[in-house]
Design a protein around this motif. Structure first.
Motif, PDB file in Angstrom:
ATOM      1  N   ASP A 241     -14.259 -41.384 -12.423  1.00  0.00           N
ATOM      2  CA  ASP A 241     -13.767 -42.407 -11.516  1.00  0.00           C
ATOM      3  C   ASP A 241     -12.575 -41.932 -10.698  1.00  0.00           C
ATOM      4  O   ASP A 241     -11.946 -42.732 -10.007  1.00  0.00           O
ATOM      5  CB  ASP A 241     -13.390 -43.664 -12.302  1.00  0.00           C
ATOM      6  CG  ASP A 241     -14.616 -44.456 -12.711  1.00  0.00           C
ATOM      7  OD1 ASP A 241     -15.249 -45.031 -11.807  1.00  0.00           O
ATOM      8  OD2 ASP A 241     -14.969 -44.468 -13.903  1.00  0.00           O
TER       9      ASP A 241
ATOM     10  N   ASP B 195     -12.790 -42.805  -7.011  1.00  0.00           N
ATOM     11  CA  ASP B 195     -12.721 -44.247  -6.789  1.00  0.00           C
ATOM     12  C   ASP B 195     -11.303 -44.773  -7.023  1.00  0.00           C
ATOM     13  O   ASP B 195     -10.785 -45.580  -6.258  1.00  0.00           O
ATOM     14  CB  ASP B 195     -13.713 -44.935  -7.729  1.00  0.00           C
ATOM     15  CG  ASP B 195     -13.885 -46.400  -7.400  1.00  0.00           C
ATOM     16  OD1 ASP B 195     -14.264 -46.688  -6.252  1.00  0.00           O
ATOM     17  OD2 ASP B 195     -13.616 -47.238  -8.275  1.00  0.00           O
TER      18      ASP B 195
ATOM     19  N   HIS C 132      -9.077 -46.341  -3.879  1.00  0.00           N
ATOM     20  CA  HIS C 132      -8.588 -47.719  -3.941  1.00  0.00           C
ATOM     21  C   HIS C 132      -7.071 -47.828  -3.954  1.00  0.00           C
ATOM     22  O   HIS C 132      -6.536 -48.911  -3.801  1.00  0.00           O
ATOM     23  CB  HIS C 132      -9.179 -48.436  -5.155  1.00  0.00           C
ATOM     24  CG  HIS C 132     -10.541 -48.987  -4.875  1.00  0.00           C
ATOM     25  ND1 HIS C 132     -11.681 -48.205  -4.945  1.00  0.00           N
ATOM     26  CD2 HIS C 132     -10.941 -50.216  -4.492  1.00  0.00           C
ATOM     27  CE1 HIS C 132     -12.727 -48.953  -4.628  1.00  0.00           C
ATOM     28  NE2 HIS C 132     -12.314 -50.167  -4.347  1.00  0.00           N
TER      29      HIS C 132
ATOM     30  N   ARG D  24     -12.781 -50.787 -14.202  1.00  0.00           N
ATOM     31  CA  ARG D  24     -13.969 -50.218 -13.559  1.00  0.00           C
ATOM     32  C   ARG D  24     -15.124 -50.137 -14.539  1.00  0.00           C
ATOM     33  O   ARG D  24     -16.276 -50.380 -14.184  1.00  0.00           O
ATOM     34  CB  ARG D  24     -13.636 -48.837 -13.006  1.00  0.00           C
ATOM     35  CG  ARG D  24     -12.965 -48.943 -11.665  1.00  0.00           C
ATOM     36  CD  ARG D  24     -12.262 -47.678 -11.244  1.00  0.00           C
ATOM     37  NE  ARG D  24     -11.794 -47.849  -9.881  1.00  0.00           N
ATOM     38  CZ  ARG D  24     -10.796 -48.643  -9.531  1.00  0.00           C
ATOM     39  NH1 ARG D  24     -10.163 -49.349 -10.451  1.00  0.00           N
ATOM     40  NH2 ARG D  24     -10.444 -48.775  -8.270  1.00  0.00           N
TER      41      ARG D  24
ATOM     42  N   ASN E  68     -16.474 -53.489 -14.924  1.00  0.00           N
ATOM     43  CA  ASN E  68     -17.194 -53.829 -13.700  1.00  0.00           C
ATOM     44  C   ASN E  68     -18.546 -53.117 -13.655  1.00  0.00           C
ATOM     45  O   ASN E  68     -19.571 -53.716 -13.299  1.00  0.00           O
ATOM     46  CB  ASN E  68     -16.341 -53.459 -12.486  1.00  0.00           C
ATOM     47  CG  ASN E  68     -17.041 -53.733 -11.173  1.00  0.00           C
ATOM     48  OD1 ASN E  68     -17.594 -52.821 -10.555  1.00  0.00           O
ATOM     49  ND2 ASN E  68     -17.052 -54.986 -10.763  1.00  0.00           N
ATOM     50  N   ASP E  69     -18.581 -51.874 -14.059  1.00  0.00           N
ATOM     51  CA  ASP E  69     -19.843 -51.129 -14.092  1.00  0.00           C
ATOM     52  C   ASP E  69     -20.846 -51.775 -15.051  1.00  0.00           C
ATOM     53  O   ASP E  69     -22.049 -51.744 -14.819  1.00  0.00           O
ATOM     54  CB  ASP E  69     -19.602 -49.678 -14.528  1.00  0.00           C
ATOM     55  CG  ASP E  69     -18.891 -48.869 -13.447  1.00  0.00           C
ATOM     56  OD1 ASP E  69     -18.881 -49.333 -12.283  1.00  0.00           O
ATOM     57  OD2 ASP E  69     -18.348 -47.791 -13.765  1.00  0.00           O
TER      58      ASP E  69
ATOM     59  N   ARG F 292     -12.923 -55.016  -9.244  1.00  0.00           N
ATOM     60  CA  ARG F 292     -12.692 -53.618  -9.616  1.00  0.00           C
ATOM     61  C   ARG F 292     -11.215 -53.278  -9.823  1.00  0.00           C
ATOM     62  O   ARG F 292     -10.900 -52.261 -10.414  1.00  0.00           O
ATOM     63  CB  ARG F 292     -13.287 -52.686  -8.543  1.00  0.00           C
ATOM     64  CG  ARG F 292     -14.532 -51.986  -9.059  1.00  0.00           C
ATOM     65  CD  ARG F 292     -15.200 -51.124  -8.060  1.00  0.00           C
ATOM     66  NE  ARG F 292     -15.364 -49.746  -8.530  1.00  0.00           N
ATOM     67  CZ  ARG F 292     -16.119 -49.389  -9.567  1.00  0.00           C
ATOM     68  NH1 ARG F 292     -16.760 -50.298 -10.270  1.00  0.00           N
ATOM     69  NH2 ARG F 292     -16.221 -48.118  -9.920  1.00  0.00           N
ATOM     70  N   GLU F 293     -10.369 -54.129  -9.291  1.00  0.00           N
ATOM     71  CA  GLU F 293      -8.930 -53.912  -9.489  1.00  0.00           C
ATOM     72  C   GLU F 293      -8.344 -55.106 -10.235  1.00  0.00           C
ATOM     73  O   GLU F 293      -8.555 -56.251  -9.835  1.00  0.00           O
ATOM     74  CB  GLU F 293      -8.216 -53.757  -8.134  1.00  0.00           C
ATOM     75  CG  GLU F 293      -8.536 -52.464  -7.404  1.00  0.00           C
ATOM     76  CD  GLU F 293      -7.923 -51.235  -8.049  1.00  0.00           C
ATOM     77  OE1 GLU F 293      -7.016 -51.380  -8.896  1.00  0.00           O
ATOM     78  OE2 GLU F 293      -8.353 -50.119  -7.700  1.00  0.00           O
TER      79      GLU F 293
END
Length: 862
Positions: free
Chosen positions: A198, A201, A205, A554, A557-558, A565-566
RNA sequence: GCGAGAGUGGCGGAACUGGUAGACGCACUGGACUUAGGAUCCAGCUCUGGCGACAGAAUGGGAGUUCAAGUCUCCCCUCUCGCACCA
């Protein structure tokens, strides 16, 4: 008139009332806008310190403010309860970590309650409870299934004192972040989370976190540390194998004259085996790879290396390059192999000079040619390519692309991105943590614990061992387990526990439904409350905790468990609490009570003069701590809260001042007296509700100041969290109100004063809730001031009908005048030019230009 | 070394988009009230000169942009924090 301001009685009284009425309990209410205010939960170390007090005061003000603004506010508190200090304390006090922890929680909870914080205590969580960590184990199984959690043997940072592995994030300048012991390298099988998957990502972000301090975002970016470059293969001579290097400067490849491998690189031992160099290499590797990191990381650490006896071939220049192993090559970064370009990299340059290796310049700066023989340092800047075959004459920035293109075409290299971030090692050889739910079977290998067997409960009957070693491997029942796959009786349970940062990576979700027993959290509750609207805590967590939490989010979320996601929309990092230190030559740091006051101050023990040291972060070792308990006893919670907010804006460090605390107390006494001075008059009055035009000339300014203050305080709290200026605005209002004589009385006066004093109480209530609650009820209100609405300012009151105009001549202030609102520019010019003082300065000079700023200023240029 | 932030009275700190520098508080000084106060109230309080009105200087240092700079631009100095042999 009521007796003098006595914080002790009113504070305990209202705290009891609040608790009995369940004032702070919240529930999901779709009709109201939600606001999730979170402060970083404390480690239950014993008692709260001023850092906690500051952090939680800031949070409490915002929570109370938002409630008054009509939000449904979630404001929870809990305990980050696993961790090493509990074990250390348990060993030295001969108690059990659990007991020590729960006792601390008890004391600290009492202290927090004494501060009057508005927590919904029904949501309290402690991460050391099985009903909490069982879900962490559950997620671990899910992550294992998906390959996000894996086990690998690797060199790990090992702290001998703590007898445990440390994550890279827990190593500070080569030393253990907890005990300061030098960290060594040790080869162990460990569990990891694949956070590097990640990395991109998480990095991208970073730029989508507008509510975070710039500083923290930058720290996160640097920590992830993305570099663009290429991986290039170098054929090893007489061996059907290649060395892969990572470089950000493929343009310099023609200048690569030797190769450096990290001592831990697997090829090092193999290449030197059965050569004359083997003994040297082994000795070097042994020394360097196990050498203390602290020395390896030092600035002046000398670059050293040993020739392995082998050579490789430069894929572009065809040059035969000796392969060294060098102490500055790091196994953890890139590929653990460096193509060394001494002319253009300082480390390689120093290494080459030391061992007499060839230096070839391939990038020529504009200023003139570089001569390898006379160079004193590497040249890392831009320039034209030389000694690089067909690429000669190209700017090096262009050559960078061209050379990678060529390598890619020849399948000898490729563009790639490298990150500084490494996978998160979560194994700890510790007792006081959440057990990792895995089983080692001699037949089946690693087998996950079946979900139905969760939680794997940490046994409470374990005795801690000397040196802090985990008792779990020796525990009679814990480690012994039947293999869930094949049924073998002699399988062993994983005895590593999880890094405590895992617990703190999802506690904010757990708060949404702390008693939920069908999963980590109730998805409906999380959908309502999350993400956290405002997170508040110390900068010391700017990297570790925040990065891990972002990663864990994350993962959730996945798995489709959360829709975001945050986790944290806005972040406030509050500054440290500092105080001056007192120092005696003979006795070191001193507590204030060890000092005799006078000129100069002297040491009680030896009579030497005491040096007043720097203002430093409060710490026991510096003896400059202030105990919140003592403060609560002497002044009460409201004064403590007020001082913390008034002395400095929250993100800056706060310098403790005993006199400043007196000042805060004095102000509260002033407010108290002011209210009681008027109590008889205003008790039965109705607060004036406009319009302003009805007011007499005496009362109108009071009304206006009230509304100016409402606006100022609201904006200061809302946009900037500048509580210090908000408080000073209320102080101004209070000062003005002191000037209003009680006699002669009038109903107008009573009604305006009621408005004014109620406003003071409302505006201060998030900051000093006890005092305000007391006066609020005294004024006849049945419900808590917390349930009152935040005051709204009257725009009409902010409009001034007269303005003070500043008159400047050549930019210097020369005079002032008052004019009606919206006076025409022409009139202002005339008035200003005819001003007596101005005349003095412009007499005999030609007026060249006049600048007029409406309602504010006029500048005459002569 | 790299990155980030900060330098304003005796002190903590104000000054939102360039527009009265020093709000508010602490300390200090004077006064009032008082048997007394380290309680309370009132007043003063950046520096220099002057009894004074007033004048000059001043936001780490230097330059620049502008009618106008604590605020914007460039250079330099100092401090704090973070990362640090990252190829």
């Amino acid at each position: 008139m009521k007796e003098k301001y006595d914080p002790k009685s009113i504070e305990s009284h209202w705290q009891e009332v609040w608790e009995r009425s369940g004032l702070f309990a919240v529930h999901e209410d779709p009709k109201k806008p939600k606001y999730y205010l979170l402060e970083m939960f404390p480690y239950p170390s014993g008692k709260i310190h001023m850092g906690h007090v500051r952090n939680y005061t800031i949070g409490d003000v915002v929570a109370r403010y938002k409630r008054m603004k009509g939000f449904n506010v979630l404001h929870p508190m809990g305990w980050d309860a696993f961790g090493m200090p509990a074990e250390n304390a348990a060993i030295s006090n001969n108690t059990h970590p659990a007991r020590w922890t729960y006792e601390n929680i008890d004391t600290m909870k009492k202290q927090l309650k004494r501060m009057g914080f508005s927590y919904d205590w029904d949501r309290e969580i402690a991460t050391c409870k099985p009903e909490y960590y069982r879900w962490e184990q559950w997620l671990f199984l899910k992550m294992y299934e998906k390959g996000m959690a894996y086990r690998k043997e690797s060199y790990v940072n090992w702290c001998e004192t703590c007898q445990t592995v440390l994550a890279n994030e827990q190593v500070e300048a080569g030393a253990c972040w907890r005990c300061g012991e030098a960290v060594r390298q040790k080869k162990l099988s460990q569990w990891f989370f694949r956070i590097t998957d990640d990395a991109e990502d998480l990095l991208v972000h970073c730029d989508r976190l507008p509510g975070w301090p710039e500083k923290v975002v930058t720290m996160q970016k640097n920590w992830i540390g993305r570099s663009h470059g290429a991986e290039i293969q170098f054929q090893i001579e007489n061996l059907d194998e290649t060395i892969v290097v990572f470089t950000t400067r493929p343009d310099t490849i023609f200048g690569a004259t030797f190769m450096c491998l990290a001592p831990e690189h697997p090829l090092v031992q193999r290449l030197s085996r059965n050569t004359a160099q083997q003994a040297d290499v082994d000795a070097f590797v042994d020394r360097v790879s196990l050498q203390e990191r602290s020395t390896r990381g030092l600035e002046r650490y000398e670059k050293e290396g040993v020739f392995t006896g082998a050579y490789c071939v430069n894929p572009m220049s065809g040059r035969r390059m000796p392969i060294y192993t060098a102490n500055f090559a790091l196994m953890e970064y890139g590929t653990g192999a460096v193509m060394s370009v001494p002319a253009h990299d300082q480390r390689d340059f120093e290494f080459a000079r030391k061992y007499g290796l060839e230096i070839v310049v391939v990038v020529q700066p504009e200023g003139g040619p570089l001569d390898p023989a006379t160079m004193t340092e590497a040249y890392a800047g831009e320039g034209m390519m030389v000694h690089s075959g067909e690429f000669d004459g190209m700017p090096n920035t262009e050559a960078m692309q061209a050379i990678v293109d060529r390598l890619e075409a020849r399948k000898m290299g490729k563009r790639t991105v490298s990150y500084r971030l490494r996978d998160w090692g979560i194994s700890r050889q510790r007792y006081w943590g959440a057990p990792i739910p895995m089983i080692h079977c001699p037949t089946c290998g690693i087998v996950p614990v079946p979900e139905s067997d969760l939680p794997i409960v940490l046994p409470e009957d374990a005795d801690l061992l000397e040196g802090g070693k985990s008792p779990l491997p020796q525990h009679p029942d814990f480690a012994k387990v039947k293999c869930p796959a094949c049924g073998r009786e002699d399988a062993r349970r994983e005895t590593d526990t999880m890094d405590t940062f895992v617990e703190s990576s999802w506690y904010f979700e757990r708060y949404c439904s702390p008693h939920y027993d069908k999963g980590m959290f109730d998805p409906k509750a999380v959908a309502y409350w999350m993400p956290v609207d405002q997170y508040i805590g110390g900068v010391e967590h700017a990297i570790l905790h925040l990065l891990y939490s972002r990663y864990y989010t994350r993962v959730l979320n996945d798995f489709g468990m959360v829709p975001y996601r945050e986790p944290f929309t806005r972040l406030l990092t509050q500054g440290m609490v500092c105080k001056e230190t007192l120092h005696c030559e003979e006795h070191g740091f001193l507590y204030p009570e060890e000092v005799v006051d006078g000129q100069p101050r002297t040491c009680k023990k030896c009579g030497r003069p005491v040096e007043i040291g720097r203002v430093e972060k409060m710490s026991k070792s510096k003896k400059n701590v202030v105990d919140p308990n003592a403060l609560l006893d002497a002044y009460g919670a409201d004064t403590t809260r007020l001082f913390c907010l008034f002395a400095a804006p929250p993100e800056r460090s706060l310098e403790w001042s005993d006199q400043g605390v007196d000042g805060a107390f004095r102000f509260l006494t002033r407010v108290w007296r002011l209210c009681w001075m008027w109590m008889e008059e205003i008790r039965s009055a109705t607060a004036f509700d406009g319009p302003m035009d009805r007011l007499s000339a005496d009362m109108k300014p009071v009304y206006q100041k009230v509304h100016v203050t409402i606006q100022k305080v609201t904006n200061d709290i809302e946009d900037r969290f500048h509580f210090n200026t908000a408080i000073s605005a209320v102080m101004e209002l209070v000062n003005l109100l002191y000037g209003v004589p009680v006699e002669p009385t009038s109903s107008e006066k009573a009604s305006v004063m009621r408005l004014a004093l109620e406003t003071v109480v409302l505006l201060l209530s998030p900051i000093v809730p006890h005092l305000c609650e007391d006066i609020w009820r005294e004024l006849g209100h049945k419900d808590s001031v917390l349930l009152a609405s935040w005051p709204v300012w009257d725009e009409a009151a902010l409009r001034k009908d007269r303005h003070l105009i500043v008159i400047q001549v050549n930019g210097k202030l020369r005079s002032r005048m008052e004019v009606e609102d919206d006076t025409e520019e022409k009139v202002i010019r005339e008035l200003a030019l005819s001003d007596e003082k101005v005349q003095k300065f412009i007499a005999g000079k030609a007026v060249r230009q006049i600048v007029v700023v409406k309602n504010k200023l006029i500048n005459i240029v002569v």
